[in-house]
Design a protein around this motif. Structure first.
Motif: not given
Ligand code: SAM
Length: 298
Positions: A74, A78, A90, A111-113, A116-117, A135, A137, A140, A168-169, A187, A190
């Motif tokens: 990941y 990026n 960011k 959606a912290c992944g 990084d933020i 998040d 996932n 992640m 989930d968000a 995020g 997605n």
């Molecule tokens: C592109 S990454 C962004 C990560 C981080 N915010 C960054 O900027 O590097 C998108 C993230 O959204 C998370 N995600 C996707 N759908 C989600 C949901 N419904 N609820 C929470 N997190 C979600 C994914 O697991 C992933 O870690």
């Protein structure tokens, strides 16, 4: 006058009665038609609901599988895909939080992944601040935990209060009004249930709380936008194939940007979720936007 009316009166009454009699079955039959149309529509509506539900569930499953696959690459991806520029974007989002001037804050990185933020927030926030990384996932979220276990971040006092929440968000198990700042970086695009997620963001913010969202946009302007557009369309999937042996996930990335809302439409959705003083700043020739809004005190 009365004499000339009286012979017509029974005729009018009969005509009225017969019209009524004719209308009554018609009304009944139209009622029946309405009822039977309703009966016919009910299964159709149920089928439509079920198919929307299936689409939503399969989209969610697909997104989850993609982030599970890309998790090991990941951060490197990026850097490669954005030529390191994601760090600057960011940093701008975190600068817009004005943390240096603030006292202790509770910041939620949705959606912290890989965190990084959140890591940038931890380096700037007041030492008594709280940080919540969310998040859905586990792969992640594990990256975010690893990042915060590194000595470079672990010495920061505010890390005592870093939490990692798998959720989930659209449904976050936290109390109403418990965060000062809600940030979602790359995020929103997605989320299977974006409307609910935005409503949830509004619920989680305290009155006066600040919402920030970094997200790509489907349109672009000028030579920079055109270059960024061509880059995501052609180079990014190829980089995915070379560096992560996973072209499909980066085709998803390209397509999710193509399908996403324009910044103006996203701004309207933020207003619809109850956020106010909503604005956005374009970057990268309009290919990227930093959205902001506030939950105004009642
Ligand atoms: C592109 S990454 C962004 C990560 C981080 N915010 C960054 O900027 O590097 C998108 C993230 O959204 C998370 N995600 C996707 N759908 C989600 C949901 N419904 N609820 C929470 N997190 C979600 C994914 O697991 C992933 O870690």
């Amino acid at each position: 006058m009365a004499a000339s009316h009286s012979p017509r009166a029974p005729a009018r009454a009969t005509a009225r009665a017969s019209t009524e009699n004719m209308r009554a079955p018609a009304r009944a039959s139209s009622k029946n038609t309405r009822a039977s149309t309703k009966d016919m529509r009910a299964p159709a509506r149920a089928t439509a609901r079920a198919s929307t539900e299936n689409t939503r569930a399969s989209r969610e499953k697909n997104v989850r599988a993609i982030f599970e696959r890309v998790a090991p690459y990941y951060d490197q991806m990026n850097d490669a895909m954005s030529l390191g520029l994601h760090r600057r974007w960011k940093a701008r989002a975190v600068a817009a939080m004005h943390l240096e001037r603030a006292g202790p804050r509770t910041v939620l990185d949705m959606a912290c992944g890989s965190g990084d933020i959140a890591a940038r927030v931890a380096q700037r926030a007041h030492p008594q601040s709280r940080l919540i990384c969310v998040d859905n996932n586990p792969a992640m979220l594990a990256l975010a935990r690893q990042r915060f276990a590194q000595p470079r971040l672990a010495h920061l006092a505010c890390l005592k209060s870093v939490r990692f929440v798998r959720a989930d968000a659209a449904s976050v198990p936290l109390a109403d009004g418990c965060v000062d700042i809600y940030c979602v970086g790359f995020g929103l695009r997605n989320f299977a249930e974006r409307t609910q997620a935005l409503a949830e963001a509004h619920r989680l913010l305290r009155p006066g709380g600040h919402f920030l969202c970094l997200e790509f946009a489907p349109e672009a302007r000028g030579w920079l936008g055109a270059a960024a557009h061509a880059w995501t369309d052609t180079v990014v999937p190829q980089l995915g194939a070379w560096l992560a042996q996973d072209k499909a996930s980066y085709i998803y990335l390209r397509d999710s940007i193509r399908r996403f809302l324009t910044p103006a439409r996203l701004e309207a959705e933020l207003r619809g979720a109850g956020l106010q003083r909503v604005s956005h700043r374009l970057m990268l020739g309009g290919r990227l936007a930093l959205h902001q809004g506030w939950k105004v005190a009642a």
